[in-house]
Every structure is written in structure tokens, then in C-alpha cells.
Design an enzyme around this catalytic site. Structure first.
Site, PDB file in Angstrom:
ATOM      1  N   ASN A  16     -11.804  -1.480 130.687  1.00  0.00           N
ATOM      2  CA  ASN A  16     -12.044  -0.040 130.682  1.00  0.00           C
ATOM      3  C   ASN A  16     -12.899   0.324 131.902  1.00  0.00           C
ATOM      4  OD1 ASN A  16     -13.006   2.555 130.211  1.00  0.00           O
ATOM      5  ND2 ASN A  16     -13.499   2.201 128.058  1.00  0.00           N
TER       6      ASN A  16
ATOM      7  N   CYS B  46     -15.180   9.199 130.673  1.00  0.00           N
ATOM      8  CA  CYS B  46     -13.841   8.609 130.869  1.00  0.00           C
ATOM      9  C   CYS B  46     -12.771   9.664 131.110  1.00  0.00           C
ATOM     10  CB  CYS B  46     -13.453   7.754 129.671  1.00  0.00           C
ATOM     11  SG  CYS B  46     -14.643   6.482 129.307  1.00  0.00           S
TER      12      CYS B  46
ATOM     13  N   HIS C  14      -5.800   6.674 129.096  1.00  0.00           N
ATOM     14  CA  HIS C  14      -7.058   5.990 129.399  1.00  0.00           C
ATOM     15  C   HIS C  14      -6.996   4.590 128.799  1.00  0.00           C
ATOM     16  CE1 HIS C  14     -11.104   4.895 129.932  1.00  0.00           C
ATOM     17  NE2 HIS C  14     -11.500   5.120 128.698  1.00  0.00           N
TER      18      HIS C  14
END
Ligand code: UT7
Length: 327
Positions: free
Chosen positions: A284, A114, A254
Site C-alpha cells: 500500500n 490514500c 487503491h
């Protein structure tokens, strides 16, 4: 005094058209819209149907190139950040190179989960500062639906597919990337991983039966470390940039969980109106999350000339990082 900065001169993004809502998930696993919304902030996510990562990345890249007014044949380097490449090799960056006709570009993929977009910005920044390259395409794209266990309610509600792309070029004006901070701790490798499919545990009937090709996460433990690491990443990147938290106009975190985002903003003392959130629409998207959020923040005028933006991320590895940009 430093003469050259690396600036983002064009942006693009693409998410697949297919929407999977929380109501759809209620029909697939034992979950509820109320649980997903309250515990994560996610309402819906996008999933590929027939598209590949290369398809998503190519559309985002063409938009970024058009936006930057850069011809594909003038690109020197293409970096694709992904944990879900089309195949183990060749790299997805080579596949994108072919699609966009960037025949003069070097190509490689980068794996930092990520945090990958921020790692890739860090690499591109160095190639610009060293004078090695003038036109770099950084793509962060994921097809997380390909590694999602649609029978595991603790993870399948979280993820979505998408891609963001930016063109990075040198400028002599004092703008662009002011600082990049990168961190990692492999002691936490087991907290978030896909156990099989690599050389340690190659694909076999047994690994498929044990569902070991799907993402596994210790969610609760990961949550706590994410808050701390993203906060630290922001503080370190701001300190390297010589910028205070109060000076940040737009925080792009994020998009893993709305509660993580709120906790990090609170820790930094950054008010929520300065924090960019799109987790409700996309879930996500791993490294694509920050890239797509950056695109949308610019598109919506939340980031414009003179704005100080702080990008922060956290992911498998564990990895984390922050990047401060003066627009
Ligand atoms: O992107 C890279 C990094 N990733 C992250 O940073 C993600 C970090 N983790 C998280 O965002 C959260 O930990 C989750 C959203 C994954 C889970 O939220 P949580 O508040 O930590 O829940 P939990 O795992 O502690 O589970 C609480 C309860 C459990 O039930 P019991 O044992 O209390 O009866 C779970 O079984 O919630 C249950 N649960 C669900 N219930 C309904 C777990 N998933 C679901 C679900 N629907 N989808």
C-alpha cells in the site's frame, strides 16, 4: 455542450530500488509470508534508502513531462498529493518545482491520504475546465516507511514507498476525465492516523517514547468501511459519467488489501480480469498506489485509446473518491 475536457497526456512513476520481502519481515516481527500473502496479497514492497519524497516525485515528474512533451517552464500548476511531505513546509510541490525548473508554476500540496490522487485529479480538472490553466502536473508520492512502526506487525507489513505523476491538459475531443466524485467523513478520524508531530501534539521526548509519530490503524474496522466506501465511490463516479459498470474496461482500485479489491469488484459486478492489481509488488503506497497502478496499466496496454478506466480510492479521514476517464 461542454467544449473542453481535461486529459492525461503523460505519465511517470518511480519506486525505490530497495525491496523488502515478506521473508525479510519474518526476521523483523512475529509474522509469516503465509499470513501476509493470504490476509493482504502483498509479497514485497519498495523502501527508500537515502531518497526523499522530492527525489521520488522529481523522477516520476520528469518522465511524465517527457511523455507528454511538455517543457517544465510551461507548467502552470504543480499539485503534490502526500501525507509524508519532506517537511511541514515549504510544500513538497515547491521543492519539486525547483528540481524540475518549473519556474512559472503555482505550487501546493494536498492532503487526502490514500484518496489524494483522485482529489488532486478533481482539483486539476476544475482548473482546466475553468480555463485557468493549460498545463498541470499532478504528483502522488509517499515515503510511508518514515511513519511506519517497524515493531508493529499489524501495520508494518502493509506499506511501501513510491510516486506517480501525470500531466493534465485541455482537449476539445470528448476524452479524458469524464467524472470525479469525492467523499469524506471526519467522524472516523481516529481509525487511521499519526497522532503526534502536528500542532495538536508537537514532537517531544514523551511523544517519541510513546511511538506516537508512527501510523496507527484500526485495521479490521477500516477494512469493512473501505469495501463499502470504495464501492459507493465507484457507483457515484460511474453514475455522474453516465457509464455502467459493464462498460468499464479497467478498474484501478487503491491497493490496500487484495481482499478489499476483490470484494469491491464483486459488489460492482466487474470481472477480475478487468481489475488492475500490483499490491503484490508494492504493498500500500497510499495516494501513490492509484497513480502508479494507472501508469502500469497504460504501460502494459491494459488502458489504451478508447478504454474506459475507473479509478477508486479510500483512506484516512476517512476520505474516498472515484474518477472515470475515457482514454
Ligand atoms: O489504505 C487505507 C485504508 N487501509 C485499509 O483499507 C486497510 C484495511 N485493513 C486491512 O487490510 C486488514 O484489516 C489488515 C490486513 C490490516 C489486517 O487483517 P485482518 O484480517 O483484519 O486481521 P485482524 O487485524 O483482524 O487480525 C487477525 C489476527 C490477530 O490475531 P488474533 O487476535 O486473532 O490471535 C492479529 O494479531 O492476525 C494477527 N495479525 C498478524 N499475524 C501475523 C495481525 N497482523 C499480523 C501479522 N502477522 N502481520
Amino acid at each position: 455542450m461542454r467544449k473542453v475536457y481535461a486529459q492525461i497526456s503523460g505519465l511517470g512513476m518511480y519506486v525505490p530500488a530497495r525491496v523488502l520481502t515478506n521473508a525479510d519481515l519474518e526476521r523483523m516481527v512475529d509474522t509469516s509470508d503465509a499470513w501476509i500473502t493470504q490476509r493482504t496479497g502483498i509479497k514485497e514492497r519498495r523502501l527508500v534508502e537515502k531518497e526523499t519524497l522530492t527525489d521520488l516525485a522529481t523522477i516520476a515528474s520528469k518522465q511524465a513531462l517527457e511523455n507528454a512533451k511538455v517543457r517544465s517552464e510551461d507548467l502552470d500548476l504543480i499539485i503534490v498529493s502526500t501525507t509524508t511531505p519532506d517537511m511541514q513546509f515549504p510544500s513538497t510541490s515547491c521543492l519539486v518545482q525547483k528540481e524540475i525548473g518549473a519556474k512559472n508554476a503555482a505550487c501546493f500540496d494536498l492532503a487526502a491520504a490514500c484518496t489524494g490522487f483522485i482529489y488532486a485529479l478533481g482539483v486539476a480538472n476544475q482548473f482546466i475546465l475553468s480555463g485557468t490553466y493549460k498545463n498541470i502536473l499532478v504528483i502522488a508520492g509517499e515515503v510511508l516507511s518514515s511513519i511506519t512502526d517497524w515493531k508493529d506487525r499489524s501495520t508494518c507489513v502493509l506499506f511501501g514507498d513510491g510516486a506517480g505523476a501525470v500531466v493534465i491538459q485541455p482537449t476539445t475531443e470528448k476524452r479524458g476525465i469524464i467524472s470525479v466524485y469525492l467523499g469524506a467523513d471526519g467522524n472516523f478520524a481516529d481509525f487511521l492516523k499519526v497522532p503526534a508531530g502536528g500542532s495538536r501534539l508537537p514532537a517531544s521526548k514523551e511523544t517519541v517514547e510513546k511511538r506516537q509519530h508512527f501510523l496507527k490503524m484500526k485495521g479490521n474496522e477500516t477494512f469493512k468501511i473501505a469495501v463499502r466506501a470504495m464501492g459507493e465511490a465507484a457507483e457515484k463516479a460511474l453514475s455522474l459519467a453516465g457509464v455502467s459498470a459493464e462498460e468499464v474496461d479497467c478498474l484501478i482500485p487503491h491497493q490496500a488489501n487484495i481482499r478489499i479489491i476483490h470484494s469491491v469488484a464483486k459488489r460492482l459486478g466487474i470481472s477480475e480480469d478487468k481489475v488492475f492489481v500490483n499490491i503484490d509488488r508494492y504493498g500500500n503506497m497510499s495516494s501513490a498506489s492509484v497513480a502508479v497502478a494507472l501508469y502500469e496499466a497504460v504501460e502494459q496496454g491494459r488502458i489504451r485509446e478508447g478504454t474506459i478506466a475507473a479509478l477508486i480510492a479510500f483512506g484516512s479521514g476517512f476520505t474516498w473518491g472515484g474518477c472515470v476517464i475515457r482514454w
